[in-house]
Design a protein around this motif. Sequence first.
Motif, PDB file in Angstrom:
ATOM      1  N   GLY A 152       0.784  -1.223   0.000  1.00 28.66           N
ATOM      2  CA  GLY A 152       0.000   0.000   0.000  1.00 28.66           C
ATOM      3  C   GLY A 152       0.818   1.275   0.000  1.00 28.66           C
ATOM      4  O   GLY A 152       0.287   2.356  -0.236  1.00 28.66           O
ATOM      5  N   SER A 153       2.132   1.165   0.258  1.00 30.58           N
ATOM      6  CA  SER A 153       2.987   2.350   0.315  1.00 30.58           C
ATOM      7  C   SER A 153       4.430   1.939   0.027  1.00 30.58           C
ATOM      8  O   SER A 153       4.784   0.758   0.150  1.00 30.58           O
ATOM      9  CB  SER A 153       2.922   2.985   1.707  1.00 30.58           C
ATOM     10  OG  SER A 153       3.566   2.147   2.658  1.00 30.58           O
ATOM     11  N   PRO A 154       5.288   2.904  -0.326  1.00 31.40           N
ATOM     12  CA  PRO A 154       6.708   2.579  -0.512  1.00 31.40           C
ATOM     13  C   PRO A 154       7.344   2.010   0.756  1.00 31.40           C
ATOM     14  O   PRO A 154       8.138   1.068   0.681  1.00 31.40           O
ATOM     15  CB  PRO A 154       7.339   3.922  -0.878  1.00 31.40           C
ATOM     16  CG  PRO A 154       6.240   4.736  -1.455  1.00 31.40           C
ATOM     17  CD  PRO A 154       5.007   4.305  -0.699  1.00 31.40           C
ATOM     18  N   GLN A 155       6.982   2.552   1.919  1.00 33.33           N
ATOM     19  CA  GLN A 155       7.532   2.049   3.175  1.00 33.33           C
ATOM     20  C   GLN A 155       7.163   0.586   3.387  1.00 33.33           C
ATOM     21  O   GLN A 155       7.993  -0.219   3.825  1.00 33.33           O
ATOM     22  CB  GLN A 155       7.045   2.893   4.363  1.00 33.33           C
ATOM     23  CG  GLN A 155       7.525   4.323   4.346  1.00 33.33           C
ATOM     24  CD  GLN A 155       6.583   5.277   3.614  1.00 33.33           C
ATOM     25  OE1 GLN A 155       5.816   4.900   2.733  1.00 33.33           O
ATOM     26  NE2 GLN A 155       6.651   6.553   3.980  1.00 33.33           N
ATOM     27  N   GLU A 156       5.918   0.232   3.078  1.00 32.40           N
ATOM     28  CA  GLU A 156       5.463  -1.149   3.216  1.00 32.40           C
ATOM     29  C   GLU A 156       6.230  -2.062   2.255  1.00 32.40           C
ATOM     30  O   GLU A 156       6.614  -3.180   2.605  1.00 32.40           O
ATOM     31  CB  GLU A 156       3.962  -1.223   2.947  1.00 32.40           C
ATOM     32  CG  GLU A 156       3.345  -2.577   3.185  1.00 32.40           C
ATOM     33  CD  GLU A 156       1.849  -2.584   2.881  1.00 32.40           C
ATOM     34  OE1 GLU A 156       1.393  -3.594   2.302  1.00 32.40           O
ATOM     35  OE2 GLU A 156       1.155  -1.603   3.214  1.00 32.40           O
ATOM     36  N   ALA A 157       6.481  -1.581   1.041  1.00 31.84           N
ATOM     37  CA  ALA A 157       7.239  -2.362   0.054  1.00 31.84           C
ATOM     38  C   ALA A 157       8.659  -2.621   0.552  1.00 31.84           C
ATOM     39  O   ALA A 157       9.165  -3.749   0.465  1.00 31.84           O
ATOM     40  CB  ALA A 157       7.261  -1.624  -1.286  1.00 31.84           C
ATOM     41  N   LEU A 158       9.311  -1.587   1.070  1.00 31.24           N
ATOM     42  CA  LEU A 158      10.673  -1.742   1.579  1.00 31.24           C
ATOM     43  C   LEU A 158      10.718  -2.675   2.786  1.00 31.24           C
ATOM     44  O   LEU A 158      11.624  -3.507   2.908  1.00 31.24           O
ATOM     45  CB  LEU A 158      11.267  -0.378   1.917  1.00 31.24           C
ATOM     46  CG  LEU A 158      11.575   0.514   0.719  1.00 31.24           C
ATOM     47  CD1 LEU A 158      11.935   1.919   1.174  1.00 31.24           C
ATOM     48  CD2 LEU A 158      12.673  -0.083  -0.142  1.00 31.24           C
ATOM     49  N   SER A 159       9.744  -2.561   3.667  1.00 34.49           N
ATOM     50  CA  SER A 159       9.681  -3.455   4.831  1.00 34.49           C
ATOM     51  C   SER A 159       9.541  -4.906   4.400  1.00 34.49           C
ATOM     52  O   SER A 159      10.200  -5.801   4.950  1.00 34.49           O
ATOM     53  CB  SER A 159       8.517  -3.068   5.746  1.00 34.49           C
ATOM     54  OG  SER A 159       8.746  -1.828   6.341  1.00 34.49           O
ATOM     55  N   TYR A 160       8.705  -5.146   3.411  1.00 34.25           N
ATOM     56  CA  TYR A 160       8.506  -6.499   2.899  1.00 34.25           C
ATOM     57  C   TYR A 160       9.826  -7.078   2.381  1.00 34.25           C
ATOM     58  O   TYR A 160      10.210  -8.203   2.715  1.00 34.25           O
ATOM     59  CB  TYR A 160       7.444  -6.509   1.797  1.00 34.25           C
ATOM     60  CG  TYR A 160       7.387  -7.808   1.046  1.00 34.25           C
ATOM     61  CD1 TYR A 160       6.737  -8.918   1.575  1.00 34.25           C
ATOM     62  CD2 TYR A 160       8.006  -7.944  -0.194  1.00 34.25           C
ATOM     63  CE1 TYR A 160       6.705 -10.131   0.884  1.00 34.25           C
ATOM     64  CE2 TYR A 160       7.978  -9.138  -0.885  1.00 34.25           C
ATOM     65  CZ  TYR A 160       7.328 -10.227  -0.349  1.00 34.25           C
ATOM     66  OH  TYR A 160       7.305 -11.425  -1.025  1.00 34.25           O
ATOM     67  N   LEU A 161      10.538  -6.290   1.561  1.00 39.33           N
ATOM     68  CA  LEU A 161      11.791  -6.782   0.991  1.00 39.33           C
ATOM     69  C   LEU A 161      12.855  -6.993   2.063  1.00 39.33           C
ATOM     70  O   LEU A 161      13.621  -7.954   2.006  1.00 39.33           O
ATOM     71  CB  LEU A 161      12.302  -5.819  -0.089  1.00 39.33           C
ATOM     72  CG  LEU A 161      11.460  -5.787  -1.363  1.00 39.33           C
ATOM     73  CD1 LEU A 161      11.976  -4.714  -2.315  1.00 39.33           C
ATOM     74  CD2 LEU A 161      11.424  -7.152  -2.052  1.00 39.33           C
ATOM     75  N   GLN A 162      12.882  -6.121   3.061  1.00 40.26           N
ATOM     76  CA  GLN A 162      13.837  -6.281   4.156  1.00 40.26           C
ATOM     77  C   GLN A 162      13.527  -7.550   4.945  1.00 40.26           C
ATOM     78  O   GLN A 162      14.442  -8.307   5.291  1.00 40.26           O
ATOM     79  CB  GLN A 162      13.809  -5.053   5.061  1.00 40.26           C
ATOM     80  CG  GLN A 162      14.972  -4.997   6.018  1.00 40.26           C
ATOM     81  CD  GLN A 162      15.172  -3.615   6.596  1.00 40.26           C
ATOM     82  OE1 GLN A 162      14.252  -2.810   6.658  1.00 40.26           O
ATOM     83  NE2 GLN A 162      16.386  -3.337   7.021  1.00 40.26           N
ATOM     84  N   GLU A 163      12.242  -7.806   5.202  1.00 40.87           N
ATOM     85  CA  GLU A 163      11.849  -9.028   5.914  1.00 40.87           C
ATOM     86  C   GLU A 163      12.223 -10.278   5.121  1.00 40.87           C
ATOM     87  O   GLU A 163      12.509 -11.320   5.701  1.00 40.87           O
ATOM     88  CB  GLU A 163      10.345  -9.015   6.192  1.00 40.87           C
ATOM     89  CG  GLU A 163       9.942  -8.034   7.267  1.00 40.87           C
ATOM     90  CD  GLU A 163       8.435  -7.854   7.375  1.00 40.87           C
ATOM     91  OE1 GLU A 163       7.666  -8.653   6.794  1.00 40.87           O
ATOM     92  OE2 GLU A 163       8.023  -6.884   8.036  1.00 40.87           O
ATOM     93  N   LYS A 164      12.239 -10.178   3.804  1.00 40.87           N
ATOM     94  CA  LYS A 164      12.626 -11.304   2.942  1.00 40.87           C
ATOM     95  C   LYS A 164      14.144 -11.487   2.898  1.00 40.87           C
ATOM     96  O   LYS A 164      14.636 -12.433   2.296  1.00 40.87           O
ATOM     97  CB  LYS A 164      12.097 -11.093   1.521  1.00 40.87           C
ATOM     98  CG  LYS A 164      10.599 -11.120   1.384  1.00 40.87           C
ATOM     99  CD  LYS A 164      10.028 -12.492   1.161  1.00 40.87           C
ATOM    100  CE  LYS A 164      10.600 -13.166  -0.035  1.00 40.87           C
ATOM    101  NZ  LYS A 164       9.816 -14.068  -0.769  1.00 40.87           N
ATOM    102  N   GLY A 165      14.895 -10.558   3.507  1.00 40.25           N
ATOM    103  CA  GLY A 165      16.339 -10.699   3.592  1.00 40.25           C
ATOM    104  C   GLY A 165      17.135  -9.987   2.503  1.00 40.25           C
ATOM    105  O   GLY A 165      18.345 -10.177   2.404  1.00 40.25           O
ATOM    106  N   HIS A 166      16.481  -9.165   1.708  1.00 42.56           N
ATOM    107  CA  HIS A 166      17.200  -8.431   0.660  1.00 42.56           C
ATOM    108  C   HIS A 166      18.063  -7.340   1.285  1.00 42.56           C
ATOM    109  O   HIS A 166      17.643  -6.661   2.211  1.00 42.56           O
ATOM    110  CB  HIS A 166      16.219  -7.813  -0.340  1.00 42.56           C
ATOM    111  CG  HIS A 166      15.530  -8.819  -1.193  1.00 42.56           C
ATOM    112  ND1 HIS A 166      16.147  -9.438  -2.259  1.00 42.56           N
ATOM    113  CD2 HIS A 166      14.275  -9.330  -1.128  1.00 42.56           C
ATOM    114  CE1 HIS A 166      15.290 -10.280  -2.819  1.00 42.56           C
ATOM    115  NE2 HIS A 166      14.148 -10.243  -2.150  1.00 42.56           N
ATOM    116  N   GLN A 167      19.266  -7.170   0.746  1.00 41.12           N
ATOM    117  CA  GLN A 167      20.178  -6.120   1.197  1.00 41.12           C
ATOM    118  C   GLN A 167      19.996  -4.829   0.411  1.00 41.12           C
ATOM    119  O   GLN A 167      20.373  -3.757   0.876  1.00 41.12           O
ATOM    120  CB  GLN A 167      21.636  -6.595   1.054  1.00 41.12           C
ATOM    121  CG  GLN A 167      21.939  -7.839   1.862  1.00 41.12           C
ATOM    122  CD  GLN A 167      21.721  -7.631   3.347  1.00 41.12           C
ATOM    123  OE1 GLN A 167      22.245  -6.691   3.922  1.00 41.12           O
ATOM    124  NE2 GLN A 167      20.936  -8.501   3.965  1.00 41.12           N
TER     125      GLN A 167
END
Length: 170
Positions: A83-98
């Motif tokens: 729903g937002s750029p912050q949510e997108a970044l959080s998702y990718l960080q939780e998936k372990g992306h650097q």
Amino acid sequence: MKTILWATLTANGNYAQSGPEHPPKQEALDDFATHAKAAGNFIVGRRTFEGMRASGGGGAFAGMDIVVVSASIKELPGVTVAGSPQEALSYLQEKGHQTALIAGGADLHNACLGHGLVDELIFNVAPVLEGKGLNLLTDQDNYQYKDVQLLDFKALGSGVIQLRYSLGRS
């Protein structure tokens, strides 16, 4: 997580608008694919994603984490919707992306810049002039004039020049 905003601009600074009469330069498309593969992901706005899908560009990104940012759509087959750029970044960080690659379009780029979410900029400057087009708006609510540091520049071919900048975000 490091965030990289990637865009193709015209020689007069607008977003390069592509279409059947004026397709994007292959060198810019290849460069995007290289950065997306290196990051293992990309974040894109809904309209840009729909354009990519319609042009048949989705197959090259199989196996990557693709996050579509949309306030109006809650589900799209084969991708994650945030729903937002912050949510997108959080998702990718939780998936372990650097690293997260922010692919476009203009609304998404401006939202990410406006919220101070970008570490680096990669601009591929296409050898075209365009009379109208979308711009990066770095003077939104909480984002003002800011010096950036040139990290690298190189020719990609067919007159496309790549500029890479650091925003010095902590």
